[in-house]
Scaffold this active site. Structure first.
Site, PDB file in Angstrom:
ATOM      1  N   ALA A 253       0.833  -1.220   0.000  1.00  0.00           N
ATOM      2  CA  ALA A 253       0.000   0.000   0.000  1.00  0.00           C
ATOM      3  C   ALA A 253       0.865   1.267   0.000  1.00  0.00           C
ATOM      4  CB  ALA A 253      -0.899  -0.007   1.244  1.00  0.00           C
ATOM      5  N   PRO A 254       0.453   2.315  -0.697  1.00  0.00           N
ATOM      6  CA  PRO A 254      -0.816   2.510  -1.416  1.00  0.00           C
ATOM      7  C   PRO A 254      -0.833   1.999  -2.858  1.00  0.00           C
ATOM      8  CG  PRO A 254       0.445   4.552  -1.419  1.00  0.00           C
ATOM      9  CD  PRO A 254       1.263   3.553  -0.648  1.00  0.00           C
ATOM     10  N   GLY A 255       0.147   1.207  -3.225  1.00  0.00           N
ATOM     11  CA  GLY A 255       0.035   0.527  -4.512  1.00  0.00           C
ATOM     12  C   GLY A 255       0.772   1.169  -5.671  1.00  0.00           C
ATOM     13  N   ASP A 301      -0.522  -9.872   7.708  1.00  0.00           N
ATOM     14  CA  ASP A 301       0.863  -9.651   8.100  1.00  0.00           C
ATOM     15  C   ASP A 301       1.736 -10.478   7.158  1.00  0.00           C
ATOM     16  OD1 ASP A 301       3.342  -9.554   9.215  1.00  0.00           O
ATOM     17  OD2 ASP A 301       2.741 -10.265  11.202  1.00  0.00           O
ATOM     18  N   ASP A 320       9.097  -4.198  -0.227  1.00  0.00           N
ATOM     19  CA  ASP A 320       9.324  -2.750  -0.076  1.00  0.00           C
ATOM     20  C   ASP A 320       9.075  -2.440   1.402  1.00  0.00           C
ATOM     21  OD1 ASP A 320       9.789  -0.133  -0.855  1.00  0.00           O
ATOM     22  OD2 ASP A 320       7.701   0.245  -1.390  1.00  0.00           O
ATOM     23  N   CYS A 373      12.863   3.181   1.395  1.00  0.00           N
ATOM     24  CA  CYS A 373      13.088   4.607   1.145  1.00  0.00           C
ATOM     25  C   CYS A 373      13.921   5.184   2.299  1.00  0.00           C
ATOM     26  CB  CYS A 373      11.784   5.364   0.903  1.00  0.00           C
ATOM     27  SG  CYS A 373      10.614   5.247   2.244  1.00  0.00           S
TER      28      CYS A 373
HETATM   29  C1  LIG Z   1       7.079   1.709   2.241  1.00  0.00           C
HETATM   30  S1  LIG Z   1       5.389   1.448   2.434  1.00  0.00           S
HETATM   31  C2  LIG Z   1       5.009   0.619   0.928  1.00  0.00           C
HETATM   32  C3  LIG Z   1       4.840   1.496  -0.292  1.00  0.00           C
HETATM   33  C4  LIG Z   1       4.304   0.726  -1.461  1.00  0.00           C
HETATM   34  N1  LIG Z   1       5.127  -0.413  -1.795  1.00  0.00           N
HETATM   35  C5  LIG Z   1       4.114   1.578  -2.710  1.00  0.00           C
HETATM   36  O1  LIG Z   1       4.979   1.560  -3.584  1.00  0.00           O
HETATM   37  O2  LIG Z   1       3.100   2.267  -2.824  1.00  0.00           O
HETATM   38  C6  LIG Z   1       5.400   0.140   3.580  1.00  0.00           C
HETATM   39  C7  LIG Z   1       4.069  -0.563   3.792  1.00  0.00           C
HETATM   40  O3  LIG Z   1       4.320  -1.732   4.562  1.00  0.00           O
HETATM   41  C8  LIG Z   1       3.146  -2.030   5.270  1.00  0.00           C
HETATM   42  N2  LIG Z   1       3.541  -3.029   6.287  1.00  0.00           N
HETATM   43  C9  LIG Z   1       4.325  -2.842   7.371  1.00  0.00           C
HETATM   44  N3  LIG Z   1       4.526  -4.007   8.016  1.00  0.00           N
HETATM   45  C10 LIG Z   1       3.850  -4.954   7.310  1.00  0.00           C
HETATM   46  C11 LIG Z   1       3.658  -6.356   7.475  1.00  0.00           C
HETATM   47  N4  LIG Z   1       4.209  -7.018   8.477  1.00  0.00           N
HETATM   48  N5  LIG Z   1       2.892  -6.999   6.571  1.00  0.00           N
HETATM   49  C12 LIG Z   1       2.313  -6.332   5.551  1.00  0.00           C
HETATM   50  N6  LIG Z   1       2.456  -5.010   5.351  1.00  0.00           N
HETATM   51  C13 LIG Z   1       3.217  -4.328   6.215  1.00  0.00           C
HETATM   52  C14 LIG Z   1       2.689  -0.685   5.766  1.00  0.00           C
HETATM   53  O4  LIG Z   1       1.300  -0.711   6.076  1.00  0.00           O
HETATM   54  C15 LIG Z   1       3.009   0.200   4.555  1.00  0.00           C
HETATM   55  O5  LIG Z   1       1.866   0.361   3.753  1.00  0.00           O
END
Ligand SMILES: C[S@@+](CC[C@H](N)C(=O)[O-])C[C@H]1O[C@@H](n2cnc3c(N)ncnc32)[C@H](O)[C@@H]1O
Length: 431
Positions: A253-255, A301, A320, A373
């Protein structure tokens, strides 16, 4: 409390941020219908960007620090200094409006204090600025721990990094190359009266010379472009996508990257996008719908594959990771106020756990791309080094590219003024 006044709303939001009660993005989102939203946003971003400098100035102007319960008044004072120092609001208007805000905050006793401090700053501006500028924390406007980490880890680049962190970020678009060419889209922007230029790292990146509301971008609702930083646009090509692959986008997210993967390879067998945050995951759906794309969305998760995985291994995994976001400080300057050195160990543990758990979901011969990032080595090459130490079936694949800095493992892009964000990439293959 009169929240229709931008200065009052800003002071209250910023007092919450200083108390580590929510991020600026969350607070501003709650005020998105505010009548003076542009001013509110400008005040909040500028305050966070320059907090460590403004606070040093305030300390030289006040005999004793404000009491904790008057953090809102302190925020008004800092907002007043920000307006006088950085904005083109006439001095008398900046002072009068800030003084008036004390009454709206229901703290009329602070009017004299705010008036006195701001007028004193106007009189002594040159000397006060010169004095505070000698302290590196004030000069670079970063917290001491972050300054140390960046100076120690990037001895050749730290000044450029800090300057980029304090700059206003460019608005970067990703042209949807499955629907149009970058050349055609640049032409459309020109016809719409928006000046722009092509990025040099990614063949889909376009920089707008002046940020615009997305509704004003040609073909935005039809999916001709998305807003995405240029560094993130390199991810899809590093995944070496091909028809028929089963791909996992974990932490999706947010995709932004989910949709780019689908734009780049239309014939994947399957794309699963996982995120544990339900409301952020809704944004993946919105982005995919606008672009006319589809993926299987899972709220779970990612570090607990038993809860979501059907045990069919993936050809490609994008991880990511959640991180300190030290590569995107110019877009989220509140990171300088919200993060602390102590957070890094905890973040690193989460990153390593995600990497170790998701490794079991990758096919032999498959490729995992670990990205963040962050510009801090603890979250990047150190995580990879720890992982490789205990995984004999994992091989680091060097990324050969003419961009970024080669690290022991992976490659790092550093934030650049008017260019890309700071971003880390590392390729791992399964033997
Ligand atoms: C860096 S952001 C991702 C940005 C996304 N890849 C994009 O390009 O739009 C990190 C994401 O990891 C999610 N997150 C953190 N721990 C997680 C877990 N254990 N399992 C799944 N999602 C997780 C957070 O909710 C957040 O949306």
């Amino acid at each position: 409390m009169n929240l229709t006044n931008a200065r009052v709303a800003a002071a209250l939001i910023l007092a919450s941020v200083l108390n580590k009660d929510g991020s600026l993005t969350t607070h501003l989102h709650a005020h998105r219908q505010h009548q003076q939203y542009s001013l509110l946003q400008e005040l909040c971003f500028g305050f966070c960007r320059w907090y460590f400098q403004l606070d040093a100035i305030l300390q030289t102007l006040m005999e004793k620090p404000m009491r904790g319960k008057d953090l809102d008044v302190k925020c008004l004072l800092l907002l007043g200094l920000y307006q006088l120092k950085e904005l083109r609001i006439p001095d008398h208007a900046a002072i009068n409006e800030t003084v008036k805000s004390a009454t709206l905050l229901k703290k009329p006793w602070a009017k004299g204090l705010i008036n006195g401090v701001l007028r004193q700053y106007l009189r002594q501006q040159i000397e006060v600025n010169a004095k505070t500028d000698q302290d590196p924390i004030a000069h670079y406007a970063h917290p001491s721990w972050m300054l140390d980490q960046i100076q120690n880890q990037w001895s050749q680049h730290w000044q450029e990094i800090l300057t980029a962190n304090n700059s206003r970020p460019p608005m970067t678009l990703r042209v949807n190359l499955s629907k149009t060419s970058r050349q055609d889209y640049l032409h459309k922007l020109q016809q719409a009266g928006l000046s722009s230029h092509a990025g040099s790292l990614s063949d889909s990146a376009v920089y707008l010379d002046v940020p615009q509301p997305v509704a004003d971008l040609p073909g935005f609702t039809q999916g001709l472009c998305s807003v995405q930083d240029e560094a993130s646009q390199l991810v899809a090509s590093l995944l070496e996508l091909a028809p028929g692959q089963r791909v996992l986008d974990s932490c999706a997210a947010p995709g932004g990257k989910t949709s780019h993967i689908l734009e780049c390879e239309e014939s994947l067998a399957q794309l699963i996008a996982i995120d544990m945050d339900k409301s952020r995951s809704e944004r993946i759906r919105e982005n995919l719908d606008r672009l006319g794309l589809s993926a299987e969305l899972v709220i779970a998760d990612a570090a607990d594959p038993r809860s979501w995985w059907d045990e069919v291994a993936f050809d490609r995994i994008l991880l990511d990771v959640p991180c300190s976001a030290t590569g995107v400080i110019r877009r989220h300057p509140d990171i300088k106020l919200l993060r602390s050195a102590a957070d890094l160990d905890q973040i690193k543990t989460v990153q390593l756990k995600l990497l170790r758990s998701l490794w079991s979901c990758l096919k032999p011969g498959g490729l995992m791309l670990y990205t963040s990032c962050s510009i801090l080595r603890q979250e990047n090459e150190e995580v990879i080094a720890l992982f490789l130490e205990h995984n004999n079936n994992a091989k680091h694949e060097a990324i050969t590219a003419d961009w970024g800095v080669k690290c022991r493992f992976g490659r790092q892009l550093l934030p650049a003024i008017a260019g890309q964000d700071g971003f880390y990439f590392c390729k791992l293959t399964k033997l």
